[in-house]
Design an enzyme around this catalytic site. Sequence first.
Site, PDB file in Angstrom:
ATOM      1  N   HIS A   1      -3.028   5.702   4.076  1.00 55.17           N
ATOM      2  CA  HIS A   1      -3.978   4.718   3.569  1.00 55.17           C
ATOM      3  C   HIS A   1      -3.656   3.322   4.082  1.00 55.17           C
ATOM      4  CE1 HIS A   1      -5.915   2.259   0.333  1.00 55.17           C
ATOM      5  NE2 HIS A   1      -6.803   3.236   0.335  1.00 55.17           N
TER       6      HIS A   1
ATOM      7  N   SER B   1     -11.014  -0.177  -0.995  1.00 55.32           N
ATOM      8  CA  SER B   1      -9.799  -0.232  -0.163  1.00 55.32           C
ATOM      9  C   SER B   1     -10.106  -0.800   1.213  1.00 55.32           C
ATOM     10  CB  SER B   1      -9.199   1.166   0.000  1.00 55.32           C
ATOM     11  OG  SER B   1      -8.604   1.603  -1.196  1.00 55.32           O
TER      12      SER B   1
ATOM     13  N   ASP C   1       0.834  -1.193   0.000  1.00 55.49           N
ATOM     14  CA  ASP C   1       0.000   0.000   0.000  1.00 55.49           C
ATOM     15  C   ASP C   1       0.875   1.252   0.000  1.00 55.49           C
ATOM     16  OD1 ASP C   1      -2.269   1.881   0.995  1.00 55.49           O
ATOM     17  OD2 ASP C   1      -3.251  -0.066   0.834  1.00 55.49           O
TER      18      ASP C   1
END
Length: 791
Positions: free
Chosen positions: A329, A549, A289
Amino acid sequence: MKRNIIMNTLVLLSLLGCGGGDSGDTETKGDTSITKDRNSKPKLNGSTVYYYIGNDALIQKLPITDQDGDRVTFEIINSPKSGNFSIDNENSEFTFISNLSSIKEEVISLIASDGIDETEFEVTLKPELVLKPEEFESLNNIVEGKLEFVAGADVEFSYNVISDDNTPSFIPLISDVNRAEIPDVNSFVINDDGSFKLTAQPYSEPIYIDVTLTSNNKTVTAQIKYLTEQKNINIDAFSDPLYFQQWHLNNTGQDAYALSKASEGFDINIGQLHDQGITGKDIHVAIVDSGLEIAHEDLVENVIPGMSYDFVEQDNDPSPNQYETDGDHGTSVAGLTAAVGFNGKGGRGVAPSASLSGFNFLKEQGLDVFYETHGGDKTQTADVINQSYGFNSNIFFPVKYSSNETLILKSYYETASKPALMIKSAGNGFQELGFYWRVNSSEEEARLPAQIANSDPESASFYNTVVSALNANRETPLSSYSTVGASVLFAAPGGEYGFEYPAMITTDVAGCDRGYSIEYGFGGYSGGLDDEIQSESECSYTSRFNGTSSAAPVASGVAALIMQSNPELSWRDVRYIMAKTATKIDLDFVPVILSQDGEQYIAEPGWVTNGAGNRYHNWYGYGMINAVEAVQMATRNYTLLPPLIESEFITSDVIGAVEIPENFEGITKQIEITDDITIEAIQLKLDLDHERMSDIAVEVISPSGTRSVVATPRHLHYINPKNYFGYDAEILFLSHAFLDEVAAGIWTVKIVDTNKNTMKIADYEDNELELPNNYLSGLLFDASIKVYGHK
């Protein structure tokens, strides 16, 4: 006046001078004597011992009478501890309902009153036939104990069992309306003294058995609850302060700090797994990520020391640096998979004991970094590789665009001794794509996605497991943004945006000066939650994370639970189990039908039952992942899949360009497959030329008659790949719709040009752009199919 005074004096003297007797009191007025009766107390004239059966309501008339005919009322002096005792004064009745918290004789003191005098008495309640509802638990799948009961002679126990010639005896359990009956019980024996032995299947949910006790021609029934494999009996289910709002784990209808509430029961069905020790322990999940804050308070215990990597700084700490003020994230993704459970901090991951490593691949996207993070040296010990990223473009990327990445994946799966399961987000392009959205020509067109999951070649790879996103609403479960398509294998919670509708609660970069949750100058906070939580946790969490996600790491967590439950499973077995046990949702889905020139075309069929009896939907794959049922399938005599067979691309015998007409009839090519492979998935490779690709719908029809729309029309991949990548720009589509069918037979590929009108799109500033219809007819040059499966 004087006469009256003398008269009153005489009356007073008479009253003071007379004596009382059994016949009553006498009062003299002038020359007349008046006899007045004495009041009689309420009188007890019967037995006050009563017998009750089970928790049936006992209603009896109290044996109290009043000789004077006065109305009698009752007062309860002491209430029983094992039930509810109430009085009906109008009918002089009592009602007793036992809650059977303890089986014992109860004595209740009462006062009966006629308004003048009182009588105190006692009512004795004795159990005659009672079976106590109880809960038993065990550290393994065998529960033994003894029921508590009171009965007379000729004791007999019975219970509900489903049995016929073809089905072993079992107790039916129904988790909700979308799930079938689950045979959790192998055997159950109960003796006349109440002793019992229950043997359950692995990882059973709570087992409820209605046991009936019969004695002296009377019966009573009680529900007995059995909990098996309670290995984590000392954990506090609610010790993680944000857990009670994490609807995806245990949906109680909470609001997750949004304005509306979730649909109770709509979740991934974690059930008893954490209590039963299935927490992902010893399963390594790699988060590929933007990075990972390895020192985060709710992640650090699960982060494997030295196993993460920062490809920018070239060290083992991919945490965001001091200059990065936005949310990280990867940190939020990791929290959904494996935030530490039962530690009194934050929320809880789906697999709260899984091991974590993190990589900032998105910051350094070279081919060498792709290799390292997708099965290479940095992730070779990973069991699951989570990829919450994807393309976002108005073009179908051709096969050759990502051929190197595809070769890396293929090589990894062919050479690794036990490859990881790679789970990937479908994308967030249902409503818009590449800074554009469609100006819809009809309500039906508005129900079609702007982005097709297969537009990303990595999502069209058999080796990636693609996940779409669900919100918290059972009635309209697809997240408003979620990309969908035939490469989606199953769906998982991803939430909405956390304002009006619930998003996902997870970890955020620590510190109130950066991340999704930050402190404003006037003392407020962003990131959802409430100010007290943000202050106490130093803004280390958010309730506004969402997207596919979020769906991917939830699925990765479930995969970790399955892997822990059965270490012998391969990556293919794990995702096969997840697909086969997924919960079917949105069962009232209405197919999307386009109209043109008086004709209709089913652009999105919704739920389709394939030739093997499996139900598939382009939006949800095989449904919402179901953790309990997946673990149960994995541990209940599951047979491992045979070795993978991957065919070559098999092309049509008819070669040459064919024009694609602008009508709903379309054109077809047929492909014959002679090998009887049991299908896990198929790939379709197309060589076509069309100036407005958005018009094109692509179908694959199996020999069994199963129709898979691998590319729904009216999407926003309107650019012709051949104009950008050259003539050699074949595009690839993956379909999971044919799971368990046999490949042998004639396959049909159908191409339909669904639109001959002008198409309009708009940008973020509401500027409209007209895309004219293609001037020349599109051409289909070739179609070929590859089968992935086993014998």
